[in-house]
Design a protein around this motif. Structure first.
Motif, PDB file in Angstrom:
ATOM      1  N   UNK A 138       1.315  -0.458  12.457  1.00 54.80           N
ATOM      2  CA  UNK A 138       0.055   0.607  12.262  1.00 54.80           C
ATOM      3  C   UNK A 138      -0.502   0.884  11.185  1.00 54.80           C
ATOM      4  N   UNK A 139       0.321   0.377   9.350  1.00 59.78           N
ATOM      5  CA  UNK A 139       0.400   1.019   8.678  1.00 59.78           C
ATOM      6  C   UNK A 139      -0.717   0.658   7.240  1.00 59.78           C
ATOM      7  N   UNK A 140      -0.437  -0.974   8.454  1.00 63.29           N
ATOM      8  CA  UNK A 140      -2.195  -2.093   8.178  1.00 63.29           C
ATOM      9  C   UNK A 140      -3.563  -0.968   7.777  1.00 63.29           C
ATOM     10  N   UNK A 141      -3.859  -0.292   8.805  1.00 61.54           N
ATOM     11  CA  UNK A 141      -4.973   0.513   8.725  1.00 61.54           C
ATOM     12  C   UNK A 141      -5.076   1.176   7.010  1.00 61.54           C
ATOM     13  N   UNK A 142      -4.408   1.422   6.287  1.00 63.04           N
ATOM     14  CA  UNK A 142      -4.640   2.013   5.207  1.00 63.04           C
ATOM     15  C   UNK A 142      -4.094   0.716   4.186  1.00 63.04           C
ATOM     16  N   UNK A 143      -4.276  -0.141   4.220  1.00 63.91           N
ATOM     17  CA  UNK A 143      -3.705  -1.404   3.371  1.00 63.91           C
ATOM     18  C   UNK A 143      -1.696  -2.288   3.061  1.00 63.91           C
ATOM     19  N   UNK A 144      -1.016  -0.658   3.455  1.00 59.96           N
ATOM     20  CA  UNK A 144       0.275  -1.091   3.608  1.00 59.96           C
ATOM     21  C   UNK A 144       0.263  -3.012   4.159  1.00 59.96           C
ATOM     22  N   UNK A 145       1.014  -3.867   3.127  1.00 58.32           N
ATOM     23  CA  UNK A 145       0.453  -4.699   4.118  1.00 58.32           C
ATOM     24  C   UNK A 145       2.366  -5.595   4.610  1.00 58.32           C
ATOM     25  N   UNK A 146       2.329  -4.967   6.002  1.00 57.33           N
ATOM     26  CA  UNK A 146       3.842  -5.251   7.089  1.00 57.33           C
ATOM     27  C   UNK A 146       2.888  -6.659   7.474  1.00 57.33           C
ATOM     28  N   UNK A 206       8.369   8.050  -5.989  1.00 55.11           N
ATOM     29  CA  UNK A 206       8.453   9.653  -5.538  1.00 55.11           C
ATOM     30  C   UNK A 206       6.577   9.474  -4.293  1.00 55.11           C
ATOM     31  N   UNK A 207       6.145   7.887  -4.909  1.00 52.76           N
ATOM     32  CA  UNK A 207       5.126   7.820  -4.164  1.00 52.76           C
ATOM     33  C   UNK A 207       4.465   5.706  -4.508  1.00 52.76           C
ATOM     34  N   UNK A 208       3.451   5.640  -2.884  1.00 51.79           N
ATOM     35  CA  UNK A 208       3.796   4.211  -2.702  1.00 51.79           C
ATOM     36  C   UNK A 208       1.761   4.252  -2.218  1.00 51.79           C
ATOM     37  N   UNK A 209       1.688   3.335  -3.360  1.00 47.31           N
ATOM     38  CA  UNK A 209       0.061   3.134  -3.204  1.00 47.31           C
ATOM     39  C   UNK A 209      -0.348   1.759  -2.521  1.00 47.31           C
ATOM     40  N   UNK A 210      -1.510   1.833  -1.622  1.00 49.44           N
ATOM     41  CA  UNK A 210      -2.396   0.401  -1.089  1.00 49.44           C
ATOM     42  C   UNK A 210      -3.244   0.738  -1.129  1.00 49.44           C
ATOM     43  N   UNK A 211      -4.279  -0.088  -0.930  1.00 49.72           N
ATOM     44  CA  UNK A 211      -5.779  -0.637  -0.714  1.00 49.72           C
ATOM     45  C   UNK A 211      -6.152  -0.707   0.910  1.00 49.72           C
ATOM     46  N   UNK A 212      -7.055  -0.054   1.687  1.00 42.72           N
ATOM     47  CA  UNK A 212      -7.710  -0.127   2.456  1.00 42.72           C
ATOM     48  C   UNK A 212      -8.288  -1.111   3.041  1.00 42.72           C
ATOM     49  N   UNK A 213      -8.043  -2.074   4.047  1.00 40.60           N
ATOM     50  CA  UNK A 213      -8.601  -3.388   4.480  1.00 40.60           C
ATOM     51  C   UNK A 213     -10.173  -3.992   3.195  1.00 40.60           C
TER      52      UNK A 213
END
Length: 245
Positions: free
Chosen positions: A115-123, A173-180
């Motif tokens: 579900x975290x792929x919605x904000x681009x976390x590439x699981x 202390x933070x992770x960044x992601x790019x939405x799809x």
């Protein structure tokens, strides 16, 4: 070590409180395998707005397999659910200097994490396993579909007092992601106790994750850490990075 020059000061303790976490969890039996890379090799894999962080003149990439346990929404009691996760990550910073992680890949055995792929976390789903055999720990994994894969065996050593490089490589202390759609950069804050670290020796290692991520073949790992884990992980609500569209 005297010749280590840390370009950015990183705090061993959490930089912010996550007062209203979205989830709580424990990260256990965790190994960190660190490689040096030329900054340009990492920078070309990053989205606009993120710069490869450097230490000792190198960008760094880390493979880290571990067990996730007691994952639950904040406010609920721990559950007996446990699963394996492995991430390949690098270290980045925003134009304002704030640092964090960028995930080049994430394998997991728990489908709800997708579900975290919605904000681009590439699981991606994978077949992952952790086995403790006497004084060694073996991690194996393969992404769904049959590749890439890894087979890592480590022998944890004595506890260490972390030096600047140890902290720089393990404490973020933070992770960044790019939405799809590539339109919005997201930031997910995290808080937990400082990592209890041990040096570790490789007893066997083979992997194809770095090549699958688009990186050149790495040299021998520069450093390996093992940690029994952290038990008070608080994952905050993801939020858009201001000014990045």
């Amino acid at each position: 070590m005297a010749d280590r020059k840390v370009a950015t000061v990183v705090s061993r303790a959490a930089e912010q409180r996550v007062r209203l976490p979205l989830f709580k969890a424990r990260w256990l039996t965790q190994t960190f395998v660190h490689w040096r890379y030329e900054p340009a090799a990492v920078q070309r894999l990053l989205p606009h707005g993120l710069t490869a962080g450097t230490c000792d003149g190198s960008a760094w990439v880390t493979l880290t397999p571990f067990a996730m346990t007691a994952l639950r929404p904040a406010g609920l009691p721990p559950t007996p659910v446990a699963f394996c996760e492995t991430n390949l990550r690098t270290y980045v910073r925003l134009p304002d200097g704030r640092d964090g992680l960028w995930f080049l890949s994430l394998e997991v055995t728990a489908p709800p994490m997708l579900a975290a792929r919605a904000i681009g976390i590439p699981y991606r789903l994978g077949r992952l396993r952790i086995r403790e055999q006497g004084d060694i720990v073996r991690y194996t994994g393969v992404r769904a579909g049959g590749r890439p894969s890894y087979d890592l065996t480590v022998r944890p050593g004595a506890p260490v007092v972390p030096d600047d490089l140890d902290v720089w490589l393990t404490s973020r202390w933070r992770a960044f992601s790019l939405d799809p759609a590539g339109a919005r950069l997201w930031e997910t804050p995290v808080e937990h106790e400082p990592w209890p670290l041990r040096r570790a020796a490789l007893a066997g290692f083979d992997q194809t994750l770095t090549a699958a991520a688009g990186l050149p073949q790495p040299p021998a790992p520069a450093l390996v850490h093992f940690s029994p884990g952290v038990r008070h992980v608080r994952l905050g609500v993801p939020r858009p990075v201001p000014g990045r569209r």
